[in-house]
Design a protein around this motif. Structure first.
Motif, PDB file in Angstrom:
ATOM      1  N   ARG A 171       0.817  -1.219   0.000  1.00  0.00           N
ATOM      2  CA  ARG A 171       0.000   0.000   0.000  1.00  0.00           C
ATOM      3  C   ARG A 171       0.849   1.268   0.000  1.00  0.00           C
ATOM      4  NH1 ARG A 171      -5.606  -1.274   3.396  1.00  0.00           N
ATOM      5  NH2 ARG A 171      -5.501  -3.480   2.982  1.00  0.00           N
ATOM      6  N   ASP A 172       1.999   1.234   0.703  1.00  0.00           N
ATOM      7  CA  ASP A 172       2.784   2.470   0.792  1.00  0.00           C
ATOM      8  C   ASP A 172       3.637   2.722  -0.463  1.00  0.00           C
ATOM      9  OD1 ASP A 172       4.792   0.654   1.164  1.00  0.00           O
ATOM     10  OD2 ASP A 172       5.285   1.277   3.209  1.00  0.00           O
ATOM     11  N   GLU A 173       3.511   1.842  -1.451  1.00  0.00           N
ATOM     12  CA  GLU A 173       4.182   2.090  -2.731  1.00  0.00           C
ATOM     13  C   GLU A 173       3.227   2.762  -3.727  1.00  0.00           C
ATOM     14  OE1 GLU A 173       7.428  -1.566  -2.872  1.00  0.00           O
ATOM     15  OE2 GLU A 173       5.343  -2.046  -3.362  1.00  0.00           O
ATOM     16  N   ILE A 174       2.019   3.005  -3.258  1.00  0.00           N
ATOM     17  CA  ILE A 174       0.994   3.598  -4.124  1.00  0.00           C
ATOM     18  C   ILE A 174       0.617   4.978  -3.607  1.00  0.00           C
ATOM     19  CG2 ILE A 174      -1.458   3.405  -4.751  1.00  0.00           C
ATOM     20  CD1 ILE A 174      -0.901   0.311  -4.870  1.00  0.00           C
ATOM     21  N   LEU A 175       0.511   5.930  -4.528  1.00  0.00           N
ATOM     22  CA  LEU A 175       0.059   7.279  -4.181  1.00  0.00           C
ATOM     23  C   LEU A 175      -1.273   7.498  -4.888  1.00  0.00           C
ATOM     24  CD1 LEU A 175       0.857  10.009  -2.799  1.00  0.00           C
ATOM     25  CD2 LEU A 175       1.844  10.680  -5.016  1.00  0.00           C
ATOM     26  N   PHE A 176      -2.270   7.926  -4.131  1.00  0.00           N
ATOM     27  CA  PHE A 176      -3.601   8.132  -4.702  1.00  0.00           C
ATOM     28  C   PHE A 176      -3.901   9.626  -4.788  1.00  0.00           C
ATOM     29  CE2 PHE A 176      -8.164   8.474  -4.872  1.00  0.00           C
ATOM     30  CZ  PHE A 176      -8.515   7.449  -5.737  1.00  0.00           C
ATOM     31  N   VAL A 177      -4.351  10.062  -5.956  1.00  0.00           N
ATOM     32  CA  VAL A 177      -4.534  11.492  -6.230  1.00  0.00           C
ATOM     33  C   VAL A 177      -5.986  11.800  -6.587  1.00  0.00           C
ATOM     34  CG1 VAL A 177      -3.813  13.418  -7.699  1.00  0.00           C
ATOM     35  CG2 VAL A 177      -2.176  11.583  -7.155  1.00  0.00           C
ATOM     36  N   SER A 178      -6.576  12.745  -5.879  1.00  0.00           N
ATOM     37  CA  SER A 178      -7.947  13.136  -6.209  1.00  0.00           C
ATOM     38  C   SER A 178      -8.186  14.592  -5.847  1.00  0.00           C
ATOM     39  CB  SER A 178      -8.956  12.250  -5.468  1.00  0.00           C
ATOM     40  OG  SER A 178     -10.280  12.620  -5.822  1.00  0.00           O
ATOM     41  N   ALA A 179      -9.063  15.242  -6.597  1.00  0.00           N
ATOM     42  CA  ALA A 179      -9.508  16.595  -6.263  1.00  0.00           C
ATOM     43  C   ALA A 179     -10.745  16.563  -5.365  1.00  0.00           C
ATOM     44  CB  ALA A 179      -9.821  17.378  -7.540  1.00  0.00           C
ATOM     45  N   ASN A 180     -11.290  15.350  -5.151  1.00  0.00           N
ATOM     46  CA  ASN A 180     -12.504  15.200  -4.348  1.00  0.00           C
ATOM     47  C   ASN A 180     -12.147  14.790  -2.919  1.00  0.00           C
ATOM     48  OD1 ASN A 180     -14.532  15.567  -6.545  1.00  0.00           O
ATOM     49  ND2 ASN A 180     -13.458  13.793  -7.393  1.00  0.00           N
ATOM     50  N   SER A 181     -12.509  15.630  -1.965  1.00  0.00           N
ATOM     51  CA  SER A 181     -12.121  15.376  -0.570  1.00  0.00           C
ATOM     52  C   SER A 181     -12.644  14.023  -0.079  1.00  0.00           C
ATOM     53  CB  SER A 181     -12.613  16.510   0.335  1.00  0.00           C
ATOM     54  OG  SER A 181     -14.004  16.654   0.230  1.00  0.00           O
ATOM     55  N   TRP A 182     -13.854  13.646  -0.493  1.00  0.00           N
ATOM     56  CA  TRP A 182     -14.412  12.357  -0.028  1.00  0.00           C
ATOM     57  C   TRP A 182     -13.603  11.183  -0.565  1.00  0.00           C
ATOM     58  CZ3 TRP A 182     -15.862   9.219  -3.992  1.00  0.00           C
ATOM     59  CH2 TRP A 182     -16.178   9.824  -5.209  1.00  0.00           C
ATOM     60  N   ASP A 183     -13.005  11.354  -1.737  1.00  0.00           N
ATOM     61  CA  ASP A 183     -12.215  10.293  -2.373  1.00  0.00           C
ATOM     62  C   ASP A 183     -10.850  10.188  -1.683  1.00  0.00           C
ATOM     63  OD1 ASP A 183     -11.633   8.332  -4.254  1.00  0.00           O
ATOM     64  OD2 ASP A 183     -11.252   9.745  -5.883  1.00  0.00           O
ATOM     65  N   VAL A 184     -10.279  11.341  -1.358  1.00  0.00           N
ATOM     66  CA  VAL A 184      -9.026  11.369  -0.583  1.00  0.00           C
ATOM     67  C   VAL A 184      -9.254  10.697   0.777  1.00  0.00           C
ATOM     68  CG1 VAL A 184      -7.435  12.911   0.659  1.00  0.00           C
ATOM     69  CG2 VAL A 184      -8.082  13.419  -1.713  1.00  0.00           C
ATOM     70  N   THR A 185     -10.354  11.036   1.415  1.00  0.00           N
ATOM     71  CA  THR A 185     -10.683  10.457   2.728  1.00  0.00           C
ATOM     72  C   THR A 185     -10.797   8.939   2.638  1.00  0.00           C
ATOM     73  OG1 THR A 185     -11.851  12.474   3.352  1.00  0.00           O
ATOM     74  CG2 THR A 185     -12.374  10.493   4.621  1.00  0.00           C
ATOM     75  N   GLY A 186     -11.478   8.464   1.603  1.00  0.00           N
ATOM     76  CA  GLY A 186     -11.656   7.022   1.422  1.00  0.00           C
ATOM     77  C   GLY A 186     -10.337   6.302   1.178  1.00  0.00           C
ATOM     78  N   ALA A 187      -9.514   6.863   0.290  1.00  0.00           N
ATOM     79  CA  ALA A 187      -8.227   6.228  -0.044  1.00  0.00           C
ATOM     80  C   ALA A 187      -7.274   6.258   1.144  1.00  0.00           C
ATOM     81  CB  ALA A 187      -7.611   6.922  -1.257  1.00  0.00           C
ATOM     82  N   ALA A 188      -7.288   7.378   1.893  1.00  0.00           N
ATOM     83  CA  ALA A 188      -6.439   7.495   3.086  1.00  0.00           C
ATOM     84  C   ALA A 188      -6.897   6.512   4.153  1.00  0.00           C
ATOM     85  CB  ALA A 188      -6.483   8.923   3.631  1.00  0.00           C
ATOM     86  N   SER A 189      -8.193   6.374   4.283  1.00  0.00           N
ATOM     87  CA  SER A 189      -8.769   5.465   5.262  1.00  0.00           C
ATOM     88  C   SER A 189      -8.409   4.012   4.908  1.00  0.00           C
ATOM     89  CB  SER A 189     -10.278   5.689   5.281  1.00  0.00           C
ATOM     90  OG  SER A 189     -10.893   5.001   6.319  1.00  0.00           O
ATOM     91  N   PHE A 190      -8.331   3.734   3.622  1.00  0.00           N
ATOM     92  CA  PHE A 190      -7.943   2.393   3.162  1.00  0.00           C
ATOM     93  C   PHE A 190      -6.452   2.131   3.418  1.00  0.00           C
ATOM     94  CE2 PHE A 190      -6.526  -0.605  -0.192  1.00  0.00           C
ATOM     95  CZ  PHE A 190      -7.349  -1.687   0.129  1.00  0.00           C
ATOM     96  N   GLY A 191      -5.649   3.210   3.471  1.00  0.00           N
ATOM     97  CA  GLY A 191      -4.238   3.036   3.811  1.00  0.00           C
ATOM     98  C   GLY A 191      -3.244   3.541   2.780  1.00  0.00           C
ATOM     99  N   PHE A 192      -3.733   4.253   1.755  1.00  0.00           N
ATOM    100  CA  PHE A 192      -2.813   4.813   0.762  1.00  0.00           C
ATOM    101  C   PHE A 192      -2.340   6.198   1.206  1.00  0.00           C
ATOM    102  CE2 PHE A 192      -5.422   2.343  -2.581  1.00  0.00           C
ATOM    103  CZ  PHE A 192      -4.529   1.278  -2.576  1.00  0.00           C
TER     104      PHE A 192
END
Lengths: 225, 225
Positions: free
Chosen positions: A166-187
């Motif tokens: 998971r820490d080899e992946i960076l997730f990029v979004s302009a949508n705060s809810w999407d950032v929250t979801g991906a961060a919560s998942f562990g990215f």
């Protein structure tokens, strides 16, 4: 450091303001208002369907949201109108800093993926008909698991395609809810904050916040020095 | 016919417009704007937390939503301000057609229940300190299952409290998403459409639509003739 960067599509790679280009039979102010309610209803319906576990392809959901937006604006329509107005979603414009940004990322040997709530009939026209398609290595649609973002099952799809930690992946979004979801998942996450807004905090904060994708590239360059 | 009628709280029994009464240090227009964004953010955060399966008590969620609404309005605040403004949710006013409506329903030997996303610290002050409390037989909070509406697990709580068949229960809400959830779960539903709006169709329609709780009583009288 990061071996793959996964981008959200709507609002992150493609500019949602360009949705009004496909609503050119309406006067400007009304087109803006319809486009805003359409997008807002689309997201709202998506969240609710995910909660009720009533998945439908994003195209059907998007057309229902359009009907509601038109009803609220007292616009008459038939099925053909819906079909034609829906095409606005197939002709969105990408942000102009792309494809340069993607080219810079590829030059660092980082893989580029997309994870979208859209099903292929909405996703592939955007990828195929735009200059950026050639830079995207992996196009992932939640339709494969029939669980919309921000469910964990949707983000887990990334780990199915990429045999990475998971820490080899960076997730990029302009949508705060999407950032929250991906961060919560562990990215690790990047919030693209083009409008200089407040992050809508709902339990998680982004790893970094930048005002444009160009800034993201600059940040990556500092990491890789 | 129906042996129990289950009501939603916020917007259905209690008038969300009265939220501004607790925001009286702001001028009227700003109070309205803060109240609207507060309520909208509260719902949005709730839906997203349900999708991510990150349940928190509704009080915590409501306070976070308030912080965001104040940030967006560039209002400075400390913890004490949040505590004090939050109380607006404990002092909502019920719609004036109650308690008459509840009295009429009880006269038909129909049980009255409430199912709310609020936890007890938000729910009980409203029930206990208002004239309507005496008419409510069963107060159900989703906090018991830690799954917000419109998840099926939340509506299933009703069947835990009432040993009834689904078609013996009538679910009443002014919120279209709540009607959709309850209908999808299998209850007959009433949509209270006080603003003469379009129903935000997302896969289900209400069994009946009425413009007030008084009209609901009239409809019940026709069913029981």
């Amino acid at each position: 450091m990061y071996k793959a960067i996964i981008f959200d599509m709507y609002g992150t790679i493609f500019d949602m303001r360009s949705l009004t280009n496909g609503l050119d039979q309406f006067e400007e102010q009304q087109a803006d208002s319809i486009a805003n309610l359409w997008r807002q209803t689309q997201l709202n319906h998506m969240f609710l369907k995910q909660i009720m576990q009533c998945y439908v392809p994003f195209e059907d959901l998007t057309k229902d949201a359009l009907r509601y937006a038109l009803d609220e604006h007292e616009v008459q329509y038939n099925d053909e109108d819906i079909h034609q107005l829906f095409e606005a979603f197939l002709n969105l414009q990408y942000f102009r800093e792309l494809p340069r940004v993607f080219s810079d990322i590829k030059a660092k040997n980082i893989d580029i993926g997309v994870l979208s709530n859209a099903n292929d009939s909405m996703l592939m026209p955007l990828v195929d008909h735009s200059e950026i398609g050639g830079y995207i290595d992996t196009v992932m649609s939640v339709n494969e698991v029939k669980q919309y973002k921000p469910s964990y099952a949707s983000y887990a799809l990334i780990l199915k395609y990429y045999q990475l930690k998971r820490d080899e992946i960076l997730f990029v979004s302009a949508n705060s809810w999407d950032v929250t979801g991906a961060a919560s998942f562990g990215f690790d996450t990047v919030w693209i904050n083009r409008q200089h807004s407040n992050f809508d905090f709902n339990g998680q904060t982004p790893t970094i916040t930048v005002n444009s994708l160009n800034e993201l590239v600059k940040w990556l360059e500092m990491q890789y020095k």
